[in-house]
Design a protein around this motif. Structure first.
Motif, PDB file in Angstrom:
ATOM      1  N   MET A   1       0.809  -1.208   0.000  1.00 45.97           N
ATOM      2  CA  MET A   1       0.000   0.000   0.000  1.00 45.97           C
ATOM      3  C   MET A   1       0.844   1.260   0.000  1.00 45.97           C
ATOM      4  O   MET A   1       1.967   1.267   0.494  1.00 45.97           O
ATOM      5  N   THR A   2       0.240   2.318  -0.556  1.00 43.81           N
ATOM      6  CA  THR A   2       0.875   3.621  -0.446  1.00 43.81           C
ATOM      7  C   THR A   2       0.662   4.128   0.967  1.00 43.81           C
ATOM      8  O   THR A   2      -0.451   4.130   1.473  1.00 43.81           O
ATOM      9  N   ASN A   3       1.741   4.552   1.613  1.00 48.66           N
ATOM     10  CA  ASN A   3       1.679   4.872   3.025  1.00 48.66           C
ATOM     11  C   ASN A   3       2.707   5.918   3.391  1.00 48.66           C
ATOM     12  O   ASN A   3       3.804   5.918   2.862  1.00 48.66           O
ATOM     13  N   ARG A   4       2.328   6.786   4.313  1.00 50.02           N
ATOM     14  CA  ARG A   4       3.333   7.621   4.993  1.00 50.02           C
ATOM     15  C   ARG A   4       4.026   6.720   5.992  1.00 50.02           C
ATOM     16  O   ARG A   4       3.374   6.153   6.861  1.00 50.02           O
ATOM     17  N   ILE A   5       5.340   6.577   5.882  1.00 48.55           N
ATOM     18  CA  ILE A   5       6.072   5.737   6.828  1.00 48.55           C
ATOM     19  C   ILE A   5       7.003   6.612   7.649  1.00 48.55           C
ATOM     20  O   ILE A   5       7.845   7.325   7.098  1.00 48.55           O
ATOM     21  N   LEU A   6       6.849   6.547   8.959  1.00 48.61           N
ATOM     22  CA  LEU A   6       7.641   7.380   9.851  1.00 48.61           C
ATOM     23  C   LEU A   6       8.494   6.517  10.767  1.00 48.61           C
ATOM     24  O   LEU A   6       8.112   5.401  11.118  1.00 48.61           O
ATOM     25  N   THR A   7       9.637   7.038  11.167  1.00 51.33           N
ATOM     26  CA  THR A   7      10.374   6.418  12.269  1.00 51.33           C
ATOM     27  C   THR A   7       9.718   6.905  13.571  1.00 51.33           C
ATOM     28  O   THR A   7       9.088   7.967  13.594  1.00 51.33           O
ATOM     29  N   PRO A   8       9.903   6.158  14.659  1.00 50.07           N
ATOM     30  CA  PRO A   8       9.372   6.657  15.944  1.00 50.07           C
ATOM     31  C   PRO A   8       9.956   8.028  16.299  1.00 50.07           C
ATOM     32  O   PRO A   8       9.274   8.866  16.855  1.00 50.07           O
ATOM     33  N   ARG A   9      11.217   8.247  15.955  1.00 56.16           N
ATOM     34  CA  ARG A   9      11.861   9.515  16.313  1.00 56.16           C
ATOM     35  C   ARG A   9      11.190  10.692  15.618  1.00 56.16           C
ATOM     36  O   ARG A   9      11.228  11.817  16.126  1.00 56.16           O
ATOM     37  N   THR A  10      10.609  10.461  14.459  1.00 60.21           N
ATOM     38  CA  THR A  10       9.876  11.524  13.779  1.00 60.21           C
ATOM     39  C   THR A  10       8.406  11.513  14.193  1.00 60.21           C
ATOM     40  O   THR A  10       7.782  12.566  14.344  1.00 60.21           O
ATOM     41  N   ALA A  11       7.854  10.324  14.371  1.00 60.95           N
ATOM     42  CA  ALA A  11       6.409  10.215  14.618  1.00 60.95           C
ATOM     43  C   ALA A  11       6.002  10.780  15.975  1.00 60.95           C
ATOM     44  O   ALA A  11       4.962  11.432  16.105  1.00 60.95           O
ATOM     45  N   LEU A  12       6.812  10.536  17.004  1.00 61.57           N
ATOM     46  CA  LEU A  12       6.362  10.909  18.345  1.00 61.57           C
ATOM     47  C   LEU A  12       6.353  12.422  18.577  1.00 61.57           C
ATOM     48  O   LEU A  12       5.391  12.942  19.149  1.00 61.57           O
ATOM     49  N   PRO A  13       7.374  13.156  18.120  1.00 60.50           N
ATOM     50  CA  PRO A  13       7.264  14.618  18.221  1.00 60.50           C
ATOM     51  C   PRO A  13       6.059  15.148  17.429  1.00 60.50           C
ATOM     52  O   PRO A  13       5.381  16.073  17.861  1.00 60.50           O
ATOM     53  N   GLU A  14       5.774  14.518  16.281  1.00 66.07           N
ATOM     54  CA  GLU A  14       4.597  14.908  15.497  1.00 66.07           C
ATOM     55  C   GLU A  14       3.320  14.653  16.307  1.00 66.07           C
ATOM     56  O   GLU A  14       2.415  15.483  16.342  1.00 66.07           O
ATOM     57  N   MET A  15       3.270  13.481  16.971  1.00 67.42           N
ATOM     58  CA  MET A  15       2.111  13.170  17.822  1.00 67.42           C
ATOM     59  C   MET A  15       1.947  14.208  18.912  1.00 67.42           C
ATOM     60  O   MET A  15       0.835  14.649  19.208  1.00 67.42           O
ATOM     61  N   ALA A  16       3.077  14.574  19.535  1.00 69.94           N
ATOM     62  CA  ALA A  16       3.013  15.556  20.626  1.00 69.94           C
ATOM     63  C   ALA A  16       2.445  16.877  20.115  1.00 69.94           C
ATOM     64  O   ALA A  16       1.637  17.522  20.789  1.00 69.94           O
ATOM     65  N   GLU A  17       2.838  17.265  18.892  1.00 74.41           N
ATOM     66  CA  GLU A  17       2.300  18.503  18.313  1.00 74.41           C
ATOM     67  C   GLU A  17       0.803  18.384  18.056  1.00 74.41           C
ATOM     68  O   GLU A  17       0.034  19.310  18.302  1.00 74.41           O
ATOM     69  N   ARG A  18       0.394  17.224  17.521  1.00 76.75           N
ATOM     70  CA  ARG A  18      -1.040  17.027  17.267  1.00 76.75           C
ATOM     71  C   ARG A  18      -1.835  17.116  18.569  1.00 76.75           C
ATOM     72  O   ARG A  18      -2.894  17.740  18.635  1.00 76.75           O
ATOM     73  N   ILE A  19      -1.306  16.485  19.612  1.00 77.70           N
ATOM     74  CA  ILE A  19      -2.014  16.473  20.894  1.00 77.70           C
ATOM     75  C   ILE A  19      -2.088  17.886  21.471  1.00 77.70           C
ATOM     76  O   ILE A  19      -3.126  18.317  21.955  1.00 77.70           O
ATOM     77  N   GLN A  20      -0.971  18.617  21.351  1.00 80.75           N
ATOM     78  CA  GLN A  20      -0.990  20.010  21.801  1.00 80.75           C
ATOM     79  C   GLN A  20      -1.986  20.833  21.015  1.00 80.75           C
ATOM     80  O   GLN A  20      -2.545  21.796  21.521  1.00 80.75           O
ATOM     81  N   GLY A  21      -2.214  20.461  19.754  1.00 77.83           N
ATOM     82  CA  GLY A  21      -3.174  21.156  18.912  1.00 77.83           C
ATOM     83  C   GLY A  21      -4.612  20.694  19.156  1.00 77.83           C
ATOM     84  O   GLY A  21      -5.521  21.091  18.444  1.00 77.83           O
ATOM     85  N   GLY A  22      -4.791  19.811  20.146  1.00 77.33           N
ATOM     86  CA  GLY A  22      -6.143  19.403  20.518  1.00 77.33           C
ATOM     87  C   GLY A  22      -6.619  18.113  19.886  1.00 77.33           C
ATOM     88  O   GLY A  22      -7.762  17.699  20.092  1.00 77.33           O
ATOM     89  N   GLN A  23      -5.755  17.442  19.092  1.00 70.99           N
ATOM     90  CA  GLN A  23      -6.174  16.191  18.475  1.00 70.99           C
ATOM     91  C   GLN A  23      -6.047  15.029  19.455  1.00 70.99           C
ATOM     92  O   GLN A  23      -5.258  15.059  20.384  1.00 70.99           O
TER      93      GLN A  23
END
Lengths: 256, 256
Positions: free
Chosen positions: A91-113
């Protein structure tokens, strides 16, 4: 701050659920969702005890874990979903390393997601249809010749990267208990005593070697990043070696 | 490139030795040293089998593991030694996070040094006298209210950071199998067909809303980072919705 939801999809072993809770607790993750586990819930006494033993005291997470019959129910309220998967899928997919994914998650959560991370069954991981529910995939870079991780270890590595986004421990620090780093003056005073004692004992046989030797000794002493207490200890060592009962500086005497 | 030596000091459970080997293999670490394990080596059949089962196939590491009676023997040939410890000790110590320590280790190894990392017993960790052998201490930043890690999990986190120093997987990539990212022209051509179809069906009731609506639809389509194959699929979807057997572009027809 809230944190990513950990979603175990059809876990097979209750021990792995317990160890997952332990890994989550290590990393200050709190919200666990379990989709259609192999052993029906509520667990019987034996299974329950095995899970609790494996959790090593992460009881809160297990008591607050939510059970879902199907994956869509477990994902329903989430805004952004990550799927963990070791293998490459077509499948076509965005593939992230944990080192990239987790800071992104933290930003999403800070943004209310509200975000969640799916982990598949022990043997077969997530199915393609389940990965298709995710907005992005997380693949942990590990030895390609031996990349299969225990379920709880995959949760631990993702959780570890989460904790690092929330934590500001200095990468390197000199812990020194109740003392403080020595000052340049303290280094110099000690080196002065050392050089004087060496001089008196004929250490510098060739006078032209003195600058090289001085630099070398000073260099090593400074590289050690001594504390004020340690400088005093070395004064005591020097005094002992040269047969001086007490060093000239009143404040000195070593610490033992 | 050679890699850091993992040193288990007086491990108590053979399962943890096996799981340590598995974690090392996950992270492409190869050299294991074991100091005075609780169960005497060579292990009896039962202990050996339990260790092997826990290693999940990391046999090479276990077969090449070296046994030492004392810690000084295990450390003898090393140039720089790290001690892992969760708790703060009173000693003056360089304390590093794994994220700082492992790149530093990689530099030392590239510079020709032989480095090792000590891990203590399951229950009590490393003793102060053992930590004093180390040049620096590694403390893994984790939930201070629940920081106790299983031995193999501590090895896994250190190994994970090692592997990241040796690995250059992009933090984020769009995996797309056999297709390629769509071009701007392909986006525009699809959007053009969509807008024309919507126009013919009276979608834009208020003409002054058209620019806002166009921007919104184009924006969403571009944010999805479509592949060329996906654009063709959406052409097929559009053709089906408007009752067109075959889209005007010969190359198009969807992929299913």
């Amino acid at each position: 701050m809230s944190c990513p939801v950990i979603i175990l999809v059809e876990p097979q072993l209750v021990e792995n659920i317990g160890m997952t809770a332990r890994a989550m607790m290590n990393c200050a993750l709190t919200e666990l969702r379990i989709v259609n586990p192999r052993d029906p819930w509520p667990l019987g006494d034996v299974h329950h005890q095995r899970m609790m033993a494996a959790s090593s005291g992460a009881d809160d997470i297990l008591q607050n874990a939510k059970l879902y019959a199907t994956l869509p129910e477990a994902l329903a309220d989430l805004n952004y979903i990550y799927a963990t998967a070791a293998r490459t899928h077509d499948m076509t997919n965005r593939i992230l390393t944990p080192r990239t994914a987790l800071p992104e998650m933290a930003e999403r959560i800070q943004g209310g997601q509200k975000v969640g991370v799916m982990f598949g069954r022990e043997r077969t991981g997530l199915y393609n249809d389940e990965i298709a529910f995710a907005n992005a995939k997380i693949t942990i870079p590990l030895n390609p010749a031996f990349s299969s991780l225990n379920l709880a270890q995959a949760v631990l590595l993702v959780g570890y990267e989460w904790y690092q986004t929330q934590n500001n421990t200095p990468g390197s620090q000199l812990h020194m208990g109740h003392t403080r780093p020595a000052t340049h003056e303290e280094y110099l005073y000690f080196y002065g005593r050392l050089e004087k004692a060496l001089d008196e004992r004929g250490f510098f046989v060739a006078e032209d070697m003195r600058p090289t030797m001085t630099r070398s000794l000073q260099n090593m002493l400074q590289r050690a990043e001594m504390t004020e207490q340690e400088v005093r200890t070395w004064h005591g060592v020097l005094s002992a070696l040269i047969g001086q009962r007490r060093a000239p500086d009143a404040g000195e005497n070593g610490d033992r």
